[in-house]
Design an enzyme around this catalytic site. Sequence first.
Site, PDB file in Angstrom:
ATOM      1  N   ASP A   8       3.847   0.848  -3.357  1.00  0.00           N
ATOM      2  CA  ASP A   8       2.740   0.847  -4.310  1.00  0.00           C
ATOM      3  C   ASP A   8       1.828  -0.329  -3.957  1.00  0.00           C
ATOM      4  OD1 ASP A   8       1.375   1.465  -6.836  1.00  0.00           O
ATOM      5  OD2 ASP A   8       2.272  -0.405  -7.546  1.00  0.00           O
ATOM      6  N   ASP A  10      -1.323  -1.994  -6.374  1.00  0.00           N
ATOM      7  CA  ASP A  10      -1.653  -2.931  -7.445  1.00  0.00           C
ATOM      8  C   ASP A  10      -0.412  -3.420  -8.184  1.00  0.00           C
ATOM      9  OD1 ASP A  10      -4.172  -2.310  -6.663  1.00  0.00           O
ATOM     10  OD2 ASP A  10      -4.765  -1.258  -8.492  1.00  0.00           O
ATOM     11  N   ASP A 195       6.161  -1.091  -9.172  1.00  0.00           N
ATOM     12  CA  ASP A 195       6.283  -1.928 -10.368  1.00  0.00           C
ATOM     13  C   ASP A 195       6.087  -1.174 -11.671  1.00  0.00           C
ATOM     14  OD1 ASP A 195       3.374  -1.692  -9.739  1.00  0.00           O
ATOM     15  OD2 ASP A 195       3.184  -2.971 -11.500  1.00  0.00           O
TER      16      ASP A 195
END
Length: 261
Positions: A8, A10, A195
């Site tokens: 991922d 951001d 996240d």
Amino acid sequence: MSVVVFTDLDGTLLDHETYDHGPARPALDRLKRHGIPLVLASSKTAAEIAPLHVQLQLGEAPAIVENGAGLWRPGDAGAGRDAYDRLRAALDTLPEALRIHFRGFGDMGPDQIAQVTGLPTEAAAQAADRAQSEPGLWTGSDQARATFIDALTEHGITARQGGRFLTLSFGGTKADRMAEIARAHGATTTIALGDAPNDTEMLERADHGVIVANPHGAGLPELAGERAGRIRRTALPGPAGWNATMNEILDELDYGDDSHG
């Protein structure tokens, strides 16, 4: 051993506020030295991914774009907007009492996208250049959100909650694309880092999953893979945590390197 890494962006490889990947550079360089492909897996568009892909020097590795709704490969001209236009049309059929609580990128335009994301205006324009999915901010109650998602299901639209946005699409997940790319590469080992809730399936399906600490988000509950020992959590947030834990896993996989400090 053939390893492929999926990440991922951001809040994971990129800092949540600055979008900087600098703290992850030692581990990124180590992956490159060992010829391990790094596949970006993001809700970002192909227009956003392409310059970052060049900046990170990822070669011919594909990228998972728009939260798994599409794949991008270096040199691709880009997908058409038919799916995106159908999605926006479906949104406009919803009762106003539901629709009013979802403000998608198509409702904002580049200037407002820049405001809510902190992106420069040029990058915000790339984020608005969508082909297959629609991120947005939900401002209603949890109950109304569930009703909103149920109504969209009737149109074949699914919803995924990321660290910041609720993303709508006609299907396809990061995990689906990860499996597709892993097969194409003949990977024997997959590593996935994320996240947010929209990373959960990818983390659970990988041989080694990493939940990157993000103090700006709600965080992830304990996952089944953690109890099984397949998933671990970083102590440090964002790219610093990414770097430390990636180096830890590479050490465990015997990709010896004494220069990652």
